[in-house]
Motif scaffolding. Structure first.
Motif, mmCIF file in Angstrom:
data_model
loop_
_atom_site.group_PDB
_atom_site.id
_atom_site.type_symbol
_atom_site.label_atom_id
_atom_site.label_comp_id
_atom_site.label_asym_id
_atom_site.label_seq_id
_atom_site.Cartn_x
_atom_site.Cartn_y
_atom_site.Cartn_z
ATOM 1 N N ASP A 164 -11.865 -25.929 41.693
ATOM 2 C CA ASP A 164 -10.741 -26.533 40.955
ATOM 3 C C ASP A 164 -10.043 -25.484 40.089
ATOM 4 O O ASP A 164 -8.820 -25.485 39.967
ATOM 5 C CB ASP A 164 -11.248 -27.679 40.069
ATOM 6 N N ARG A 205 -7.924 -23.283 42.337
ATOM 7 C CA ARG A 205 -6.757 -24.045 42.782
ATOM 8 C C ARG A 205 -5.696 -24.073 41.664
ATOM 9 O O ARG A 205 -4.515 -23.825 41.913
ATOM 10 C CB ARG A 205 -7.193 -25.477 43.138
ATOM 11 N N ALA A 206 -6.154 -24.353 40.431
ATOM 12 C CA ALA A 206 -5.227 -24.415 39.292
ATOM 13 C C ALA A 206 -4.555 -23.058 39.060
ATOM 14 O O ALA A 206 -3.335 -22.967 38.882
ATOM 15 C CB ALA A 206 -5.966 -24.873 38.036
ATOM 16 N N GLU A 266 -1.007 -23.679 37.544
ATOM 17 C CA GLU A 266 -1.161 -24.853 36.674
ATOM 18 C C GLU A 266 -2.108 -24.522 35.519
ATOM 19 O O GLU A 266 -2.928 -23.613 35.634
ATOM 20 C CB GLU A 266 -1.725 -26.028 37.480
ATOM 21 N N VAL A 309 -5.302 -24.577 33.147
ATOM 22 C CA VAL A 309 -6.727 -24.856 33.361
ATOM 23 C C VAL A 309 -7.133 -25.916 32.335
ATOM 24 O O VAL A 309 -7.143 -25.648 31.142
ATOM 25 C CB VAL A 309 -7.562 -23.577 33.203
ATOM 26 N N THR A 310 -7.423 -27.093 32.807
ATOM 27 C CA THR A 310 -7.682 -28.216 31.890
ATOM 28 C C THR A 310 -9.041 -28.082 31.212
ATOM 29 O O THR A 310 -9.945 -27.398 31.702
ATOM 30 C CB THR A 310 -7.656 -29.553 32.648
#
Lengths: 248, 248
Positions: B92, B95-96, B101, B103-104
């Motif tokens: 994940d 992918r981010a 995107e 990184v949460t």
């Protein structure tokens, strides 16, 4: 450079007061040192008498490393004529701080830029006189505050080969631009928990310096509480850069 | 702790590979050292084989100071069983990053917290075994990444008396809270221009540490370009804190 007094400290360091035109200053030379002896210009926030205990401590440390050290009074400080512009800016600053208002760029510019404009050529004239003395002549370092003066001097004066800068508040926007042109090795001391200091401004200035070799050394202990090990690290920095002809 | 091999390095350092249960590790002991010998736990991002050249260099420096040094493989790295949770979080993350995107917090938590939960008790078990060896028994230091592991260990393990931490990205929110409970002396290394590192996160974590004595040493040189003088400063930190029974 006219010497006005001389005394020998207990560790063999010779302390000589001088005047350079109207500017008072102090030169410390080690009991024994290589010739020519490197010299460190000791920056400070102004007020030689008040700052003396801390300056002589720093000079003794430099002397123990085989470096001479010298300082001069800042424009508008100590017995030197005050500046109406600076006094007005300082009054505006105190008013803003007391009222809890933001310190504007205008106040900072009026407070700091005239000081930098006057102090930097004075440091350069001091350096001319120092390097004309017998025995003094090695690489030159600058150490201390005012960080805006140290920044301008690092750009304007090629004889300064390395600088230890003390991060402090109130850096004019113009100085951040000048910082990008600094290329000499820097060792920046920041007291992380110094309430009177704008930490983010200090980090921004560190980021702005163009030097390929720059170290930020941040510690706890408040404004005057620089720990011994941080002083040792600054001394090691000068050891690397002011010995062997300044080759790091 | 079961020793599986032993070799003598050219500077007299003895390097012994071991297993602790299923966990492989390495212990380096100096040719000559005070007994009991202080020991530094060498943290790393995982992958003993890949990290070996840098680990052995750090171990040699520790040995030259009279300290033993030890490291173990991290959970999920090297030949150790991989974790499905961590592999998924890593996928994940990639992918981010590839999609540009953010990184949460969720990804960071899933990537780092299970690793910390497993690694910290393993370091503690390693320490139990090390301190049971003849000759090892002085104060204990932790040095290196993963900074979240070092932070948790500094809180959870009272035998660790001082830590050199390498600032790196992806610190879970929970670790910032734990950082406030750290009280041991810290020396935090930050590579200022490390593109893969979130500098602001590193500064926030440094700020969060509760230690009265903490130093941030930030330098240029990119992720793996820690300058020699920064290594020397870290060594001086352990010299102050792991000698003389850990009294600073």
């Amino acid at each position: 450079m006219h010497f006005t007094s001389e005394r020998h400290l207990d560790d063999g360091v010779v302390e000589r007061s001088f005047t350079l035109g109207e500017i008072p200053g102090i030169l410390w030379t080690p009991a024994s040192a290589p010739a020519p002896t490197p010299v460190i210009l000791l920056g400070h926030p102004g007020g030689l008498d008040t700052m003396y205990p801390r300056l002589v401590a720093r000079a003794r440390q430099s002397a123990a490393q085989g470096f001479a050290a010298a300082t001069v009074e800042l424009p508008g400080s100590g017995d030197r004529p005050r500046s109406a512009v600076t006094d007005e800016a300082r009054a505006d600053l105190r008013r803003a701080l007391a009222a809890g208002e933001p310190v504007t760029d205008d106040i900072v510019d009026r407070l700091v830029l005239p000081l930098v404009d006057q102090a930097v050529p004075e440091w350069q004239a001091t350096l001319d006189a120092l390097l004309a003395l017998p025995g003094i002549g090695g690489p030159v370092g600058y150490s201390g505050g005012v960080i805006s003066i140290g920044t301008r001097l690092a750009v304007a004066e090629p004889r300064v080969e390395a600088a230890v800068l003390f991060a402090g508040s109130f850096v004019p926007r113009a100085i951040y631009e000048e910082a990008r042109h600094v290329t000499i090795p820097l060792h920046v001391l920041l007291q992380w928990d110094d309430k009177g200091n704008d930490r983010q401004a200090a980090l921004d200035l560190f980021d702005a310096f163009g030097s390929r070799e720059k170290t930020l050394n941040a510690n706890m202990g408040g404004h005057t509480g620089v720990p011994q090990h941080a002083g040792d690290a600054a001394a090691a920095f000068f050891e690397r850069h002011l010995k062997r002809g300044g080759v790091s």
